[in-house]
Design an enzyme around this catalytic site. Structure first.
Site, mmCIF file in Angstrom:
data_model
loop_
_atom_site.group_PDB
_atom_site.id
_atom_site.type_symbol
_atom_site.label_atom_id
_atom_site.label_comp_id
_atom_site.label_asym_id
_atom_site.label_seq_id
_atom_site.Cartn_x
_atom_site.Cartn_y
_atom_site.Cartn_z
ATOM 1 N N SER A 247 0.852 -1.191 0.000
ATOM 2 C CA SER A 247 0.000 0.000 0.000
ATOM 3 C C SER A 247 0.887 1.241 0.000
ATOM 4 O O SER A 247 2.110 1.146 0.055
ATOM 5 C CB SER A 247 -0.882 -0.002 1.244
ATOM 6 O OG SER A 247 -0.082 0.283 2.375
ATOM 7 N N LYS A 248 0.223 2.373 -0.033
ATOM 8 C CA LYS A 248 0.921 3.663 -0.076
ATOM 9 C C LYS A 248 1.966 3.795 1.033
ATOM 10 O O LYS A 248 2.969 4.494 0.870
ATOM 11 C CB LYS A 248 -0.098 4.803 0.058
ATOM 12 C CG LYS A 248 -0.811 5.098 -1.238
ATOM 13 C CD LYS A 248 -0.121 6.231 -1.999
ATOM 14 C CE LYS A 248 -0.666 6.384 -3.406
ATOM 15 N NZ LYS A 248 0.352 6.291 -4.438
ATOM 16 N N ARG A 249 1.701 3.134 2.143
ATOM 17 C CA ARG A 249 2.657 3.211 3.258
ATOM 18 C C ARG A 249 4.040 2.711 2.840
ATOM 19 O O ARG A 249 5.055 3.091 3.398
ATOM 20 C CB ARG A 249 2.190 2.328 4.427
ATOM 21 C CG ARG A 249 1.109 2.902 5.290
ATOM 22 C CD ARG A 249 0.827 1.985 6.467
ATOM 23 N NE ARG A 249 0.478 0.626 6.037
ATOM 24 C CZ ARG A 249 1.231 -0.449 6.229
ATOM 25 N NH1 ARG A 249 2.363 -0.349 6.869
ATOM 26 N NH2 ARG A 249 0.848 -1.629 5.802
ATOM 27 N N GLY A 251 5.299 3.124 -0.098
ATOM 28 C CA GLY A 251 5.857 3.961 -1.170
ATOM 29 C C GLY A 251 4.929 3.945 -2.366
ATOM 30 O O GLY A 251 3.727 3.741 -2.207
#
Ligand code: GLU
Length: 471
Positions: A247-249, A251
């Site tokens: 996920s966005k966490r 990158g």
């Protein structure tokens, strides 16, 4: 009933509610490899029935990313253009008593859910509106009460053979009467997918594992509508390095982010293919054609596939080194301001070996193309040299280099002329550092002779003089 269709037809069915995620792109790839391996059809279906969350911008991103990857589709559909078809089947289910209108309000449903949570039971719709009489329905509709359409889930076990995970079983009593449409013209995901997979004669549904809980709902609908059943294959989830869903966490997660950073399509294809598909053996570089040739679903692993950025960088380096200078210069152009292709090629040639992504070329080479460099004059000073000593060195360089003929201006010749000078003292850095610093304005760069060759005589002398003037 399992479909024994002769033609292999698979679909990639993204919802344009976000940019094309790597996990989804990999599903697209596997569908593509599978279809092309066997001579089947690869279909792109935009699932945009969620009007609130779907945007044309995301659709464009998805289409551009797929095109960039080279995944050409044989047929294209957009669900929002097929509303009449869904309405027809919704009407049929309602008429056959296999679906019903549910008038429960959001508040009622929420209360019901909360009660189930408090009581520690499963959150399943109670079926309150399942058996409303014709009159009650008519009355509710006449009063303008809002309704949705629910599927009357039969209580049974749903089994299917997943081509990757083997036999899978669900108990439909744990699913309950799920919603299939907001109204006749607003179908929901599980319903629209079933209609489309049938109408588009999809032979294999290959999609992410996150959809596996939708499969029994879809099978129940297929059975209610007397549709044949496609084969299913659910791909392992893509994980970040910490083994949680990518996920966005972690990158960047969308293909377009990676395009922007300067990864090549060959890289992403090769990289994503090996995230979950494990052909065995040591081979790690696969072209699209090899992937199409070698791909098979039985080599897809069940366990999550871990995204490893070092590996992505490594592969990109491999593919960057395979490019001709001409190709690489074209690819790097968007990252640079120069229009001088020949000089660009020369500059890039100094870095091709170690470039990991195209965007790095800006930082590495932009100094070549500037008229004047900006840097702190302290950069010119080597170790304990004084200003005066550095000035002398620069004067000397100016003098020596002025005498080099234009046609002899190349790395080898410059090295031949300057190295003996540099070797005169006990520290060649006293000559080479100020030279390199003056030419690049940077702490680290390619060596001074290579840089001077690319800059050419005039620019080299000019930079030495600019440096001299700063001291
Ligand atoms: N539209 C769904 C999604 O984007 C995929 C549906 C499917 O493959 O069945 O997640």
């Amino acid at each position: 009933m399992t479909n024994e269709l002769k033609e292999i037809r698979v679909r990639f069915a993204p919802s344009p509610t976000g940019k094309l995620h790597l996990g989804n792109a990999r599903a697209a790839l596997f569908n593509f490899f599978f279809a092309k391996h066997i001579g089947g059809k690869f279909i792109l279906r935009i699932e945009d029935t969620d009007l609130e969350r779907s945007t044309l911008e995301f659709e464009d991103d998805i289409i551009e990313s797929l095109t960039w990857l080279g995944l050409e589709w044989d047929e294209f559909y957009r669900q929002s253009a097929r509303i009449e078809t869904y309405a027809k089947y919704l009407g049929k289910l309602l008429n056959d008593g296999k679906a019903y209108r549910c008038f429960c309000t959001e508040e009622e449903l929420e209360k019901e859910r909360q009660g189930q949570i408090d009581g520690g039971s499963l959150q399943i719709y109670s079926g309150k509106c399942r058996n409303l009489s014709e009159e009650e329905i008519k009355k509710n509709l006449a009063e303008g009460k809002k309704s949705i359409i629910r599927f009357k889930s039969p209580s049974q076990k749903v089994r299917f053979v997943d081509l990757i995970r083997g036999e899978v079983e669900f108990d439909s009593s744990l699913i309950g009467d799920f919603s299939i449409a907001k109204d006749l013209v607003t179908p929901l995901y599980n319903f629209a997918v079933v209609i489309d997979d049938f109408e588009m004669k999809i032979s294999h549904v290959i999609r992410g594992e996150d959809h596996i809980s939708n499969t029994p709902k879809q099978i129940l609908l297929q059975e209610a509508l007397n549709f044949s059943q496609p084969k299913y294959a659910h791909l392992p989830i893509m994980l970040g390095p910490d083994r949680t869903k990518l996920s966005k966490r972690h990158g960047d997660t969308s293909v377009s982010d990676y395009i922007q950073q300067g990864y090549l399509p060959e890289t992403l294809i090769n990289f994503m293919a090996l995230l979950g598909w494990n052909p065995g053996g040591e081979k790690e570089i696969y072209s699209m054609n090899e992937l199409i040739k070698d791909f098979s679903l039985d080599k897809v692993q069940k366990g999550g596939a871990i995204f490893n950025i070092q590996r992505l960088d490594y592969l990109n380096g491999v593919y960057i080194r395979q490019k001709s200078l001409d190709e690489l210069a074209e690819l790097c152009r968007p990252y640079l301001t120069t229009t001088d292709k020949e000089q660009l090629k020369k500059a890039i040639s100094l870095y091709q070996e170690r470039l990991k992504k195209l965007s790095e070329i800006t930082e590495l080479t932009e100094f070549f193309f500037k008229d004047a460099l900006e840097y702190d004059k302290g950069l010119l000073i080597w170790k304990d040299m004084t200003n005066g000593e550095v000035k002398e060195v620069l004067d000397k360089l100016d003098k020596i280099l002025c005498d080099v003929e234009d046609k002899a201006w190349n790395k080898a010749k410059l090295e031949e002329i300057l190295m003996p000078e540099a070797e005169k003292g006990n520290d060649r850095g006293r000559l080479l550092w100020p030279l390199r610093a003056a030419l690049t304005g940077k702490k680290a760069s390619a060596g001074p002779f290579e840089v001077a060759e690319v800059l050419g005589k005039e620019k080299t002398l000019d930079r030495i003089r600019q440096a001299r003037a700063m001291l």
